[in-house]
Design a protein around this motif. Structure first.
Motif, PDB file in Angstrom:
ATOM      1  N   ASN A 128       7.410  -0.925  10.061  1.00  0.00           N
ATOM      2  CA  ASN A 128       7.305   0.190   9.110  1.00  0.00           C
ATOM      3  C   ASN A 128       6.012   0.157   8.298  1.00  0.00           C
ATOM      4  O   ASN A 128       5.721   1.103   7.550  1.00  0.00           O
ATOM      5  CB  ASN A 128       8.488   0.175   8.145  1.00  0.00           C
ATOM      6  CG  ASN A 128       9.807   0.449   8.843  1.00  0.00           C
ATOM      7  OD1 ASN A 128       9.848   1.218   9.808  1.00  0.00           O
ATOM      8  ND2 ASN A 128      10.876  -0.179   8.370  1.00  0.00           N
ATOM      9  N   GLU A 151       2.373   0.563   7.088  1.00  0.00           N
ATOM     10  CA  GLU A 151       1.260   1.460   7.377  1.00  0.00           C
ATOM     11  C   GLU A 151      -0.056   0.948   6.782  1.00  0.00           C
ATOM     12  O   GLU A 151      -1.124   1.196   7.332  1.00  0.00           O
ATOM     13  CB  GLU A 151       1.554   2.858   6.825  1.00  0.00           C
ATOM     14  CG  GLU A 151       2.741   3.552   7.486  1.00  0.00           C
ATOM     15  CD  GLU A 151       2.513   3.840   8.959  1.00  0.00           C
ATOM     16  OE1 GLU A 151       1.337   4.024   9.361  1.00  0.00           O
ATOM     17  OE2 GLU A 151       3.506   3.859   9.724  1.00  0.00           O
ATOM     18  N   LYS A 167       2.668  -1.433   2.389  1.00  0.00           N
ATOM     19  CA  LYS A 167       3.263  -0.132   2.111  1.00  0.00           C
ATOM     20  C   LYS A 167       3.585   0.607   3.405  1.00  0.00           C
ATOM     21  O   LYS A 167       2.938   0.409   4.427  1.00  0.00           O
ATOM     22  CB  LYS A 167       2.304   0.715   1.265  1.00  0.00           C
ATOM     23  CG  LYS A 167       2.053   0.168  -0.134  1.00  0.00           C
ATOM     24  CD  LYS A 167       1.119   1.079  -0.918  1.00  0.00           C
ATOM     25  CE  LYS A 167       0.873   0.541  -2.326  1.00  0.00           C
ATOM     26  NZ  LYS A 167      -0.034   1.414  -3.112  1.00  0.00           N
ATOM     27  N   GLY A 168       4.603   1.464   3.310  1.00  0.00           N
ATOM     28  CA  GLY A 168       4.992   2.286   4.445  1.00  0.00           C
ATOM     29  C   GLY A 168       4.591   3.734   4.227  1.00  0.00           C
ATOM     30  O   GLY A 168       3.592   4.025   3.565  1.00  0.00           O
ATOM     31  N   ASP A 169       5.394   4.646   4.775  1.00  0.00           N
ATOM     32  CA  ASP A 169       5.119   6.069   4.598  1.00  0.00           C
ATOM     33  C   ASP A 169       5.186   6.460   3.126  1.00  0.00           C
ATOM     34  O   ASP A 169       5.971   5.894   2.347  1.00  0.00           O
ATOM     35  CB  ASP A 169       6.138   6.900   5.384  1.00  0.00           C
ATOM     36  CG  ASP A 169       5.937   6.769   6.888  1.00  0.00           C
ATOM     37  OD1 ASP A 169       4.790   6.503   7.302  1.00  0.00           O
ATOM     38  OD2 ASP A 169       6.916   6.916   7.644  1.00  0.00           O
ATOM     39  N   ASN A 170       4.360   7.424   2.756  1.00  0.00           N
ATOM     40  CA  ASN A 170       4.364   7.958   1.392  1.00  0.00           C
ATOM     41  C   ASN A 170       4.119   6.884   0.330  1.00  0.00           C
ATOM     42  O   ASN A 170       4.663   6.941  -0.773  1.00  0.00           O
ATOM     43  CB  ASN A 170       5.688   8.687   1.114  1.00  0.00           C
ATOM     44  CG  ASN A 170       5.927   9.820   2.087  1.00  0.00           C
ATOM     45  OD1 ASN A 170       5.010  10.591   2.386  1.00  0.00           O
ATOM     46  ND2 ASN A 170       7.166   9.928   2.585  1.00  0.00           N
ATOM     47  N   GLU A 171       3.327   5.873   0.720  1.00  0.00           N
ATOM     48  CA  GLU A 171       2.943   4.814  -0.227  1.00  0.00           C
ATOM     49  C   GLU A 171       4.133   3.996  -0.729  1.00  0.00           C
ATOM     50  O   GLU A 171       4.060   3.354  -1.787  1.00  0.00           O
ATOM     51  CB  GLU A 171       2.194   5.404  -1.432  1.00  0.00           C
ATOM     52  CG  GLU A 171       0.849   6.005  -1.090  1.00  0.00           C
ATOM     53  CD  GLU A 171      -0.163   4.958  -0.671  1.00  0.00           C
ATOM     54  OE1 GLU A 171      -0.502   4.112  -1.507  1.00  0.00           O
ATOM     55  OE2 GLU A 171      -0.590   4.989   0.500  1.00  0.00           O
ATOM     56  N   GLU A 172       5.237   3.996   0.009  1.00  0.00           N
ATOM     57  CA  GLU A 172       6.404   3.198  -0.382  1.00  0.00           C
ATOM     58  C   GLU A 172       6.082   1.713  -0.246  1.00  0.00           C
ATOM     59  O   GLU A 172       5.633   1.259   0.805  1.00  0.00           O
ATOM     60  CB  GLU A 172       7.596   3.540   0.514  1.00  0.00           C
ATOM     61  CG  GLU A 172       8.826   2.676   0.241  1.00  0.00           C
ATOM     62  CD  GLU A 172       9.880   2.802   1.320  1.00  0.00           C
ATOM     63  OE1 GLU A 172      10.944   2.181   1.163  1.00  0.00           O
ATOM     64  OE2 GLU A 172       9.631   3.505   2.333  1.00  0.00           O
TER      65      GLU A 172
END
Length: 466
Positions: free
Chosen positions: A42, A44, A133-138
């Motif tokens: 997950n 990114e 971090k993953g999608d949308n800066e999570e």
């Protein structure tokens, strides 16, 4: 806490245990945690933030390179130093990083490695934070680590880098306790360490035997000796910008020529050459053994090589005894003081290595436990107050020569101790306490916390970077 021999002696790469080995371990742990938590796929983006001494001296110590290698799933004891330039150039060129060796993520060397030159984390001068971090800066995972010396790494919230439920049969937190075990059990200091290591090995693997422990000890000496041999074969200029020429090969050639010409030889020439060979390899990013740090990696191999050449050649048991006793001494410093130059200056590196080498040599030469403790105490007593002050933050000047001095001092400390009966006014526990207090009192500019170094202005100690 009684530390393992193999925590004090770790196979790694140069040039710094605190700034290269530690950050590589921390980054590799971070990548492994992403994998173990099953969130690696997950990720990114990944960033590394370096604080305090890790930021101020990071480029000189290849901290940035170490972090990237760790994120790629490489560990100091197994990475091939010769492959590192190719791997780093691949990341820089493609701007992609194979996280844990599998998950390719975008990585910009100039922006995803952040050097906070003006910030120091309160827990330790050598701090670093890694964020995935993953999608949308999570934020998937964010960990802060501290490289506390000798390649030891503590994650924020941990109380000890080596905390475990294991209790050795002969635990010791002081030289007094160690000597009490020796007296009650009628064992040498090395025997106590051997017994503890065997129990530790069996706790990890019931099939382990003393042969298992000995094979690990022999591997340590093999890497040390191989480092010396490689160091005396190499010439040219060391990396880093100082244009410092290697000297070990020339010194070796001079020694051999003197021997062939029938001229008198001084054993100190050999000891200097042994130590210089190791630390030039360390400065070049080669394979070394942290003993107990990279900055002091040449002291113990040099004294052990002296023992192997001049005192008792090819004595395998003597070499094992040397390393076991040296590790027992090192454990006391690790438990009660520090082996981090960022905390206590170079007395925590060269001083500790000198003390360990003196105790190890005395043990290998058949000294009593009291004489071993005396040798170790002498070794540190004459390194008290030693600052950490290399030019431009490189482990080169005065670090390489400083290893030669530490090795020679260790041999002389052993000679002084062997000429006595073990009685002395200052105990090893007292000198360890004094070293720690001296380090705490030492102004930060005399530790590895800023840029500058010895001879920045003429020959005076200025602002320090190690």
């Amino acid at each position: 806490m009684s530390h393992s021999m193999f925590d004090l002696f770790k196979i790694g790469v140069g040039p710094s245990s605190s700034h290269t080995v530690g950050p590589m371990v921390a980054s590799a742990r971070f990548a492994a945690e992403l994998r173990d938590k099953e969130i690696l796929h997950n990720v990114e983006t990944v960033t590394v933030e370096l604080y305090g001494s890790l930021a101020l001296t990071g480029k000189g110590h290849a901290t940035d390179v170490a972090c990237v290698m760790g994120l790629m799933g490489e560990w100091p004891d197994s990475v091939n130093p010769d492959d590192i330039p190719t791997m780093t150039n691949m990341v820089k060129g493609s701007k992609e990083l194979p996280l844990d060796g599998h998950r390719f993520v975008p990585f910009d060397w100039d922006t995803d490695l952040v050097f906070h030159f003006d910030k120091v984390l309160p827990e330790h001068p050598n701090g670093m934070t890694l964020t995935a971090k993953g999608d949308n800066e999570e934020v998937l995972l964010c960990c802060t680590y501290f490289s506390v010396g000798g390649g030891f790494v503590v994650e924020k919230g941990e109380t000890d880098a080596l905390a475990s439920d294991f209790t050795p049969p002969f635990p010791f937190n002081s030289a007094v306790e160690l000597l009490e075990h020796c007296g009650k059990q009628e064992k040498s200091i090395a025997d106590i360490m051997f017994a503890n290591e065997l129990a530790r090995a069996k706790a990890q693997d019931k099939k382990a035997s003393m042969k298992t422990v000995n094979e690990q000890i022999d591997a340590i000496w093999h890497v040390m000796n191989a480092c010396i041999e490689r160091g005396i074969e190499q010439d040219g200029v060391l990396p880093g910008g100082l244009a410092l020429k290697r000297r070990a090969k020339k010194l070796h050639d001079c020694i051999i020529k003197k021997d062939l010409d029938g001229l008198p030889l001084d054993t100190n020439d050999w000891v200097n050459m042994f130590a210089m060979a190791v630390n030039e390899e360390n400065a070049a990013g080669g394979r070394v053994v942290t003993a107990p740090t990279n900055g002091a990696a040449g002291v113990i191999p040099a004294v052990l090589a002296y023992y192997n050449k001049f005192v008792s050649p090819n004595n395998v048991e003597g070499i094992r005894t040397f390393l076991a006793a040296a590790a027992a001494i090192g454990s006391l410093y690790k438990t009660n003081a520090s082996i981090s130059a960022a905390e206590v200056g170079c007395q925590g590196e060269i001083g500790v290595a000198c003390s360990m080498a003196a105790g190890g040599l005395a043990a290998a030469m058949g000294a009593t436990s009291a004489q071993i403790e005396n040798a170790a105490e002498i070794g540190m007593e004459h390194n008290l107050g030693l600052t950490c002050d290399p030019i431009n933050g490189l482990v080169q000047v005065p670090c390489i020569e400083r290893n030669t001095m530490g090795a020679v001092k260790a041999i002389n400390a052993t000679r002084l101790a062997l000429n006595g009966d073990g009685e002395h006014h200052v105990s090893l526990d007292s000198v360890i306490k004094t070293m720690h207090e001296t380090g705490l009192d030492m102004m930060s500019k005399y530790k590895e916390t800023s840029q500058g170094g010895l001879a920045t202005n003429a020959i005076a100690i200025n602002v320090v970077a190690c």
